[in-house]
Write an enzyme that holds these catalytic residues in place. Structure first.
Site, PDB file in Angstrom:
ATOM      1  N   GLU A 107       0.832  -1.161  -0.108  1.00 30.46           N
ATOM      2  CA  GLU A 107      -0.162  -0.056  -0.038  1.00 30.46           C
ATOM      3  C   GLU A 107       0.971   1.288   0.087  1.00 30.46           C
ATOM      4  O   GLU A 107       0.721   2.248  -0.727  1.00 30.46           O
ATOM      5  CB  GLU A 107      -1.101   0.209   1.356  1.00 30.46           C
ATOM      6  N   THR A 137      -5.497   7.670  -4.609  1.00 31.44           N
ATOM      7  CA  THR A 137      -5.726   7.648  -3.099  1.00 31.44           C
ATOM      8  C   THR A 137      -4.978   8.789  -2.560  1.00 31.44           C
ATOM      9  O   THR A 137      -5.390   9.494  -1.909  1.00 31.44           O
ATOM     10  CB  THR A 137      -5.233   6.228  -2.568  1.00 31.44           C
TER      11      THR A 137
END
Ligand code: HSE
Length: 310
Positions: free
Chosen positions: A129, A182
């Protein structure tokens, strides 16, 4: 075991009130990945299909970063070759990098003879991530690895609490085919939150957790409210307010932004309402001139699933 092929689920993070701390896995959407032992040490990403623009360089790809970190921690005489078929797009808000990262953590662990716990796999997946969006977020990866609903009770030390999944809960999600990164969606967030707003938010997190434990769909519905992140992000998603209000009018328990968007999710009680909400969301979006993809699914309670092993 020399080879494993698996399904790594897409996930919905935040679930309205639980920014960075809640998520759940989707049953019928995700990536298919395979992992094979190689004679030469190191990590090779052989092929990625189903999505464009992802690097095959293992030091730059989320899956590669996870696999390299695991081999560093647990050195072995063989190497690992990864192939990925992405079942949904990066930048969708459905945990694309988390599926790749969580799937890799799980698959590599199998080839290594399972030295790592599920919590440790989550920590490795968080490195993926970080490679993908700059932050070690756990909500998508923990949901992908553990399955079901999860609560990230603490990041330091990492503490993941598995939550029950009420039997009749269904997801309807629309992914408008635009990309929201994101990283960008995190930059629009408020740096400070008034205490009164924070009280509303954490009370709803408590309500949602309690509703999941007690199968109380009304409580779940009342708790699917986000007074912090959604107001700051919704302008990034075309027609968000309309989709949300129509879905709720059509019987959804609640609706919100899936992860960092642009996917909009709705939770529903039972198949009939989910079908109705699916239709309503489709009607809302079909004349907007934006391509979209709609998913209707149960909640995945198993996390990453092995499809084949040799
Ligand atoms: N909790 C994260 C966010 C999920 O909303 O930014 C995105 O990966």
């Amino acid at each position: 075991m020399d080879y494993v092929r698996l399904f790594a689920p897409a996930t919905v993070a935040n679930v309205s009130c639980g920014f960075d701390s809640m998520g759940f896995a989707i049953d019928n959407l995700g990536d298919e990945m395979s992992f094979r032992k190689t004679t030469n040490q190191g990590v090779i990403i052989k092929e990625i299909t189903g999505a464009k623009g992802l690097s095959l360089d293992p030091t730059k790809n989320a899956a590669g970063v996870v696999a390299l970190a695991m081999l560093k921690k647990h050195p072995v005489a063989f190497g690992i070759e990864i192939t990925m078929h992405k079942g949904f797009s990066p930048g969708s808000g459905l945990g694309s990098s988390a599926a790749s990262s969580g799937g890799t953590a799980f698959g590599v662990n199998e080839l290594l003879g399972k030295p790592f716990s599920t919590l440790e796999l989550t920590k490795f997946a968080m490195l993926g991530e970080e490679a993908a969006c700059g932050t070690q977020i756990a909500d998508n990866v923990a949901a992908a690895v553990f399955g079901g609903f999860v609560l990230i009770r603490s990041y330091d030390p990492l503490d993941v609490v598995r939550l029950p999944v009420p039997e009749k809960l269904r997801l309807v999600a629309i992914h408008p085919q635009i990309e929201v990164k994101t990283k960008d969606a995190r930059e629009v967030l408020p740096k400070e939150v008034p205490l009164k707003t924070a009280v509303t938010q954490w009370a709803n997190v408590g309500g949602l957790v309690s509703g999941l434990f007690t199968n109380d769909y009304t409580l779940i519905s009342n708790s699917l409210t986000d007074v912090i992140v959604e107001p700051a992000r919704k302008h990034l998603i075309p027609h968000f307010d309309q989709v949300k209000s129509e879905a709720i009018k059509g019987g959804a328990l609640g609706a919100g932004i899936s992860g960092s968007g642009p996917t909009i999710f709705a939770l529903c009680e039972g198949d009939d309402i989910a079908q109705n909400v699916h239709q309503i969301i489709e009607n809302t979006y079909k004349d907007k001139g934006i391509n979209y993809h709609i998913v209707i699914s149960k909640i995945n309670t198993e996390g990453v699933k092995i499809l084949e092993q040799k």
